[in-house]
Design a protein around this motif. Structure first.
Motif, short mmCIF file in Angstrom:
data_model
loop_
_atom_site.label_atom_id
_atom_site.label_comp_id
_atom_site.label_asym_id
_atom_site.label_seq_id
_atom_site.Cartn_x
_atom_site.Cartn_y
_atom_site.Cartn_z
N LEU A 171 0.83 -1.20 0.00
CA LEU A 171 0.00 0.00 0.00
C LEU A 171 0.86 1.25 0.00
O LEU A 171 2.00 1.22 0.45
N ALA A 172 0.29 2.35 -0.48
CA ALA A 172 1.04 3.60 -0.53
C ALA A 172 0.11 4.79 -0.33
O ALA A 172 -1.12 4.67 -0.46
N LEU A 173 0.72 5.90 -0.01
CA LEU A 173 0.05 7.20 0.04
C LEU A 173 0.83 8.16 -0.84
O LEU A 173 2.06 8.12 -0.87
N TYR A 174 0.11 9.04 -1.51
CA TYR A 174 0.73 10.12 -2.28
C TYR A 174 -0.04 11.38 -1.94
O TYR A 174 -1.27 11.43 -2.05
N VAL A 175 0.69 12.41 -1.48
CA VAL A 175 0.07 13.66 -1.05
C VAL A 175 0.77 14.82 -1.77
O VAL A 175 1.84 15.27 -1.35
N PRO A 176 0.18 15.32 -2.87
CA PRO A 176 0.76 16.49 -3.52
C PRO A 176 0.49 17.75 -2.68
O PRO A 176 -0.57 17.88 -2.07
N LEU A 177 1.47 18.63 -2.65
CA LEU A 177 1.39 19.85 -1.83
C LEU A 177 1.82 21.05 -2.66
O LEU A 177 2.87 21.01 -3.29
N LYS A 178 1.01 22.11 -2.66
CA LYS A 178 1.37 23.33 -3.37
C LYS A 178 1.62 24.43 -2.35
O LYS A 178 0.73 24.84 -1.62
N ALA A 179 2.86 24.90 -2.33
CA ALA A 179 3.25 25.94 -1.36
C ALA A 179 2.62 27.28 -1.73
O ALA A 179 2.49 27.62 -2.90
N LYS A 180 2.22 28.02 -0.70
CA LYS A 180 1.81 29.41 -0.92
C LYS A 180 3.02 30.20 -1.39
O LYS A 180 4.16 29.88 -1.05
N ALA A 181 2.76 31.25 -2.15
CA ALA A 181 3.84 32.12 -2.61
C ALA A 181 4.63 32.63 -1.41
O ALA A 181 4.06 33.10 -0.43
N GLY A 182 5.94 32.50 -1.49
CA GLY A 182 6.82 32.95 -0.42
C GLY A 182 7.00 31.94 0.70
O GLY A 182 7.80 32.18 1.61
N LYS A 183 6.29 30.83 0.66
CA LYS A 183 6.38 29.81 1.71
C LYS A 183 7.15 28.56 1.28
O LYS A 183 7.20 27.58 2.01
N GLU A 184 7.78 28.62 0.10
CA GLU A 184 8.45 27.45 -0.44
C GLU A 184 9.52 26.89 0.51
O GLU A 184 9.57 25.69 0.76
N SER A 185 10.36 27.75 1.03
CA SER A 185 11.41 27.25 1.93
C SER A 185 10.82 26.75 3.24
O SER A 185 11.35 25.80 3.84
N ASP A 186 9.72 27.33 3.68
CA ASP A 186 9.05 26.85 4.90
C ASP A 186 8.49 25.45 4.69
O ASP A 186 8.54 24.61 5.59
N VAL A 187 7.93 25.19 3.50
CA VAL A 187 7.43 23.85 3.20
C VAL A 187 8.58 22.86 3.17
O VAL A 187 8.50 21.77 3.77
N ALA A 188 9.67 23.20 2.51
CA ALA A 188 10.83 22.31 2.46
C ALA A 188 11.36 22.04 3.87
O ALA A 188 11.67 20.89 4.21
N ASP A 189 11.44 23.06 4.70
CA ASP A 189 11.90 22.88 6.07
C ASP A 189 10.94 22.00 6.87
O ASP A 189 11.37 21.15 7.65
N PHE A 190 9.65 22.22 6.69
CA PHE A 190 8.65 21.40 7.38
C PHE A 190 8.81 19.93 7.01
O PHE A 190 8.83 19.05 7.88
N LEU A 191 8.92 19.66 5.72
CA LEU A 191 9.04 18.28 5.27
C LEU A 191 10.32 17.63 5.80
O LEU A 191 10.30 16.49 6.27
N THR A 192 11.41 18.36 5.76
CA THR A 192 12.68 17.84 6.27
C THR A 192 12.58 17.55 7.77
O THR A 192 13.07 16.53 8.25
#
Length: 97
Positions: A4-25
């Motif tokens: 089984l698997a999960l796939y969750v696409p995520l679209k960062a808000k403008a200006g939040k790209e590095s915050d999303v990368a940091d959150f995922l890390t």
């Protein structure tokens, strides 16, 4: 082979790209503590496009992950970080190498 698997696409808000990368890390140690999560990938698909892909042996393991700390943190941060609510796709794996 994981079943089984999960796939969750995520679209960062403008200006939040590095915050999303940091959150995922930062989520990696939480996932490493989940014995039923066999693999977990945090992916950057494009400048503001990210995703999570993970695999499991059983539905119980997948549900435990969905009920766990990473999913809770993802939903808590959704309004702040993402331009669209996270959409969780459940898959059955047919073959893997």
């Amino acid at each position: 082979m994981p079943k089984l698997a999960l796939y969750v696409p995520l679209k960062a808000k403008a200006g939040k790209e590095s915050d999303v990368a940091d959150f995922l890390t930062s989520a990696l140690p939480l996932v490493q503590a989940e014995p039923g999560t066999l693999t977990w990938y945090a992916i950057q698909e494009g400048p503001a496009a990210y995703a999570i892909f993970d695999t499991f042996d059983t539905e119980e393991d997948r549900q435990a992950h969905l009920d766990g700390k990473v999913a809770a943190a993802l939903m808590d941060k959704a309004d702040e970080l993402f331009s669209e609510p996270p959409e969780i796709h459940k898959f059955t794996l047919l073959a893997a190498k």
